[in-house]
Scaffold this motif. Sequence first.
Motif, PDB file in Angstrom:
ATOM      1  N   TYR A  19       0.990  -1.407  -0.033  1.00 15.33           N
ATOM      2  CA  TYR A  19      -0.172   0.089  -0.050  1.00 15.33           C
ATOM      3  C   TYR A  19       1.021   1.252   0.127  1.00 15.33           C
ATOM      4  O   TYR A  19       0.521   2.360  -0.535  1.00 15.33           O
ATOM      5  N   VAL A  20       1.788   1.135   0.560  1.00 20.01           N
ATOM      6  CA  VAL A  20       2.929   2.297   0.494  1.00 20.01           C
ATOM      7  C   VAL A  20       3.548   2.494  -1.014  1.00 20.01           C
ATOM      8  O   VAL A  20       3.360   3.730  -1.093  1.00 20.01           O
ATOM      9  N   MET A  21       3.934   1.691  -1.651  1.00 24.25           N
ATOM     10  CA  MET A  21       4.186   1.762  -2.984  1.00 24.25           C
ATOM     11  C   MET A  21       3.252   2.374  -3.590  1.00 24.25           C
ATOM     12  O   MET A  21       3.452   3.111  -4.768  1.00 24.25           O
ATOM     13  N   ILE A  22       1.988   1.758  -3.853  1.00 18.83           N
ATOM     14  CA  ILE A  22       0.798   2.455  -4.305  1.00 18.83           C
ATOM     15  C   ILE A  22       0.536   3.690  -4.054  1.00 18.83           C
ATOM     16  O   ILE A  22       0.375   4.870  -4.766  1.00 18.83           O
ATOM     17  N   GLY A  23       0.729   4.114  -2.877  1.00 17.31           N
ATOM     18  CA  GLY A  23       0.331   5.749  -2.317  1.00 17.31           C
ATOM     19  C   GLY A  23       1.418   6.323  -2.590  1.00 17.31           C
ATOM     20  O   GLY A  23       1.187   7.413  -3.219  1.00 17.31           O
ATOM     21  N   LEU A  24       2.671   5.983  -2.840  1.00 18.74           N
ATOM     22  CA  LEU A  24       3.612   6.955  -3.314  1.00 18.74           C
ATOM     23  C   LEU A  24       3.555   6.955  -4.875  1.00 18.74           C
ATOM     24  O   LEU A  24       3.792   8.123  -5.334  1.00 18.74           O
ATOM     25  N   LEU A  25       3.006   6.218  -5.354  1.00 20.84           N
ATOM     26  CA  LEU A  25       2.891   6.319  -6.963  1.00 20.84           C
ATOM     27  C   LEU A  25       1.836   7.424  -7.182  1.00 20.84           C
ATOM     28  O   LEU A  25       2.021   8.151  -8.354  1.00 20.84           O
ATOM     29  N   ILE A  26       0.718   7.068  -6.570  1.00 16.80           N
ATOM     30  CA  ILE A  26      -0.466   8.086  -6.505  1.00 16.80           C
ATOM     31  C   ILE A  26      -0.109   9.236  -6.419  1.00 16.80           C
ATOM     32  O   ILE A  26      -0.365  10.529  -7.064  1.00 16.80           O
ATOM     33  N   VAL A  27       0.718   9.620  -5.205  1.00 17.33           N
ATOM     34  CA  VAL A  27       1.410  10.922  -4.932  1.00 17.33           C
ATOM     35  C   VAL A  27       2.336  11.482  -5.850  1.00 17.33           C
ATOM     36  O   VAL A  27       2.171  12.737  -6.148  1.00 17.33           O
ATOM     37  N   GLY A  28       3.137  10.542  -6.383  1.00 11.46           N
ATOM     38  CA  GLY A  28       3.868  10.978  -7.496  1.00 11.46           C
ATOM     39  C   GLY A  28       3.155  11.797  -8.708  1.00 11.46           C
ATOM     40  O   GLY A  28       3.565  12.679  -9.298  1.00 11.46           O
ATOM     41  N   VAL A  29       2.000  11.042  -9.171  1.00  6.67           N
ATOM     42  CA  VAL A  29       1.154  11.576 -10.218  1.00  6.67           C
ATOM     43  C   VAL A  29       0.672  12.945 -10.025  1.00  6.67           C
ATOM     44  O   VAL A  29       0.805  13.837 -10.644  1.00  6.67           O
ATOM     45  N   ILE A  30       0.058  13.107  -8.668  1.00  5.69           N
ATOM     46  CA  ILE A  30      -0.464  14.214  -8.219  1.00  5.69           C
ATOM     47  C   ILE A  30       0.553  15.411  -8.044  1.00  5.69           C
ATOM     48  O   ILE A  30       0.192  16.655  -8.326  1.00  5.69           O
ATOM     49  N   ALA A  31       1.795  15.029  -7.739  1.00  8.41           N
ATOM     50  CA  ALA A  31       2.855  16.145  -7.366  1.00  8.41           C
ATOM     51  C   ALA A  31       3.433  16.506  -8.718  1.00  8.41           C
ATOM     52  O   ALA A  31       3.369  17.700  -8.700  1.00  8.41           O
ATOM     53  N   MET A  32       3.608  15.665  -9.773  1.00  8.33           N
ATOM     54  CA  MET A  32       4.096  15.978 -11.098  1.00  8.33           C
ATOM     55  C   MET A  32       3.075  17.064 -11.636  1.00  8.33           C
ATOM     56  O   MET A  32       3.376  17.891 -12.354  1.00  8.33           O
ATOM     57  N   GLY A  33       1.643  16.588 -11.522  1.00  9.34           N
ATOM     58  CA  GLY A  33       0.608  17.580 -12.052  1.00  9.34           C
ATOM     59  C   GLY A  33       0.735  18.938 -11.435  1.00  9.34           C
ATOM     60  O   GLY A  33       0.599  20.156 -12.255  1.00  9.34           O
ATOM     61  N   GLY A  34       0.967  19.092 -10.029  1.00  8.65           N
ATOM     62  CA  GLY A  34       0.945  20.283  -9.360  1.00  8.65           C
ATOM     63  C   GLY A  34       2.207  21.075  -9.834  1.00  8.65           C
ATOM     64  O   GLY A  34       2.091  22.431  -9.986  1.00  8.65           O
ATOM     65  N   ILE A  35       3.428  20.345  -9.835  1.00  9.93           N
ATOM     66  CA  ILE A  35       4.641  21.148 -10.408  1.00  9.93           C
ATOM     67  C   ILE A  35       4.350  21.652 -11.725  1.00  9.93           C
ATOM     68  O   ILE A  35       4.647  22.791 -12.244  1.00  9.93           O
ATOM     69  N   LEU A  36       4.111  20.928 -12.916  1.00 17.02           N
ATOM     70  CA  LEU A  36       3.624  21.244 -14.282  1.00 17.02           C
ATOM     71  C   LEU A  36       2.688  22.314 -14.387  1.00 17.02           C
ATOM     72  O   LEU A  36       3.083  23.357 -15.125  1.00 17.02           O
ATOM     73  N   LYS A  37       1.591  22.234 -13.349  1.00 19.14           N
ATOM     74  CA  LYS A  37       0.770  23.343 -13.436  1.00 19.14           C
ATOM     75  C   LYS A  37       1.146  24.732 -12.993  1.00 19.14           C
ATOM     76  O   LYS A  37       0.940  25.603 -13.577  1.00 19.14           O
ATOM     77  N   TYR A  38       2.032  24.492 -12.082  1.00 15.11           N
ATOM     78  CA  TYR A  38       2.580  25.739 -11.437  1.00 15.11           C
ATOM     79  C   TYR A  38       3.634  26.255 -12.417  1.00 15.11           C
ATOM     80  O   TYR A  38       3.472  27.686 -12.683  1.00 15.11           O
ATOM     81  N   GLU A  39       4.329  25.296 -13.109  1.00 17.84           N
ATOM     82  CA  GLU A  39       5.280  26.062 -14.276  1.00 17.84           C
ATOM     83  C   GLU A  39       4.616  26.527 -15.434  1.00 17.84           C
ATOM     84  O   GLU A  39       4.684  27.540 -16.046  1.00 17.84           O
ATOM     85  N   ASP A  40       3.209  26.052 -15.571  1.00 10.62           N
ATOM     86  CA  ASP A  40       2.674  26.445 -16.885  1.00 10.62           C
ATOM     87  C   ASP A  40       2.018  27.890 -16.587  1.00 10.62           C
ATOM     88  O   ASP A  40       1.994  28.577 -17.556  1.00 10.62           O
ATOM     89  N   SER A  41       1.501  27.959 -15.278  1.00 16.35           N
ATOM     90  CA  SER A  41       0.873  29.101 -14.967  1.00 16.35           C
ATOM     91  C   SER A  41       1.815  30.445 -14.921  1.00 16.35           C
ATOM     92  O   SER A  41       1.443  31.598 -15.022  1.00 16.35           O
ATOM     93  N   ASN A  42       3.070  30.103 -14.886  1.00 22.22           N
ATOM     94  CA  ASN A  42       4.184  31.210 -14.812  1.00 22.22           C
ATOM     95  C   ASN A  42       4.953  31.309 -16.027  1.00 22.22           C
ATOM     96  O   ASN A  42       5.995  31.998 -16.121  1.00 22.22           O
ATOM     97  N   SER A  43       4.318  30.796 -17.182  1.00 26.29           N
ATOM     98  CA  SER A  43       5.117  30.738 -18.361  1.00 26.29           C
ATOM     99  C   SER A  43       4.079  31.130 -19.483  1.00 26.29           C
ATOM    100  O   SER A  43       2.848  30.736 -19.438  1.00 26.29           O
ATOM    101  N   SER A  44       4.588  31.339 -20.785  1.00 26.36           N
ATOM    102  CA  SER A  44       3.663  31.820 -21.555  1.00 26.36           C
ATOM    103  C   SER A  44       3.317  30.517 -22.574  1.00 26.36           C
ATOM    104  O   SER A  44       4.482  30.272 -23.048  1.00 26.36           O
ATOM    105  N   SER A  45       2.187  30.308 -22.880  1.00 23.21           N
ATOM    106  CA  SER A  45       1.888  29.305 -23.519  1.00 23.21           C
ATOM    107  C   SER A  45       1.113  29.614 -25.024  1.00 23.21           C
ATOM    108  O   SER A  45       0.740  28.747 -25.685  1.00 23.21           O
ATOM    109  N   SER A  46       1.448  30.889 -25.132  1.00 20.14           N
ATOM    110  CA  SER A  46       0.887  31.314 -26.395  1.00 20.14           C
ATOM    111  C   SER A  46       1.704  30.767 -27.760  1.00 20.14           C
ATOM    112  O   SER A  46       2.881  30.668 -27.548  1.00 20.14           O
ATOM    113  N   VAL A  47       1.010  30.551 -28.961  1.00 24.62           N
ATOM    114  CA  VAL A  47       1.878  30.333 -30.154  1.00 24.62           C
ATOM    115  C   VAL A  47       2.673  31.319 -30.633  1.00 24.62           C
ATOM    116  O   VAL A  47       2.444  32.428 -30.812  1.00 24.62           O
TER     117      VAL A  47
END
Length: 318
Positions: A19-47
């Motif tokens: 359960y620890v391994m599964i939990g860490l994997l779930i946390v990893g996906v959510i943490a990656m999403g949060g980090i990429l969302k933060y980076e995306d909000s602070n960068s310009s994504s216009s063409v």
Amino acid sequence: MLKLIWNEWIKLFKKTGTYVMIGLLIVGVIAMGGILKYEDSNSSSSVNDNWQEELETMVSSDQEALDNIGSNNANLRMFYERQIALNEYHLQNDLAPPSEKHIWTFVYDAVALTSLAGLFTIIVAAGIVASEFSSGTIKFLLIRPISRTKLLLSKYLTVILFSLGLLAIVFLLSSLVGSILFGFPAEQSFHLAYRDGEVIERNIILHLIMQYLLYSIDIFMISTMAFMISSVFRNSSLAIGFSLFLLFMGSTVTLLLASRFEWAKYILFSNTDLNVYFDGVPPVDSMTLGFSIVMLLVYFLIFHVLAFTVFAKRDVSA
């Protein structure tokens, strides 16, 4: 056999570590999403309005590099040919390179977490047999009217099912997190692949599923090797240490060898990434998809012959 697999599955999920391994994997996906969302909000994504000029410059630069490459470096030639073909396709079809984050780009980024899933699978594969010997419970298993081959096979299939379960968690959870944080693309998305000198548009969802399945081959083979070491040497620490080293360093070392020696194509890690035959460049120019599949089957059979032969003949009375 199904009952044996079910019993192994129950034993696996009685352990807190599972359960620890599964939990860490779930946390990893959510943490990656949060980090990429933060980076995306602070960068310009216009063409970029000047994207055509930039691609034309890149094509010209790559073409010059291609013209200066010697005939002996076939792999580098293939790399530049691929880059040129993809950029020219964008220019000819007036397709701006993707610049915005959306659900499918996040699912693709989350492929990196398959390495974490591989790490957890190796831990399970290395301990599922060795732990029975260290605790002495192997004697109680072998006195049952079940062949050793079926017993070992049930443990191996449990490892494979666990691995597939972890990959499914990464794919499905990254799809959910990606849809919540980044949403769906405004236009239909597709992936540009380069194969046999031609640029092909692929359905993005089918492409991502194929990516996850192809990346799982590396995990599948190393987990099989860890399972073999665990069965032969009854040492989970050896199996985990050696397998993790190969998981993180095997491909890098193999690529270095492949750049200098053609015999490197016979090494396991030259053949685990089948994605290069669908959208990339093989480590050695003479390699083909059929060759890599044959090599994977050879290694797979060697691992299992060693594991099942030694396990079947081992004396566990001591």
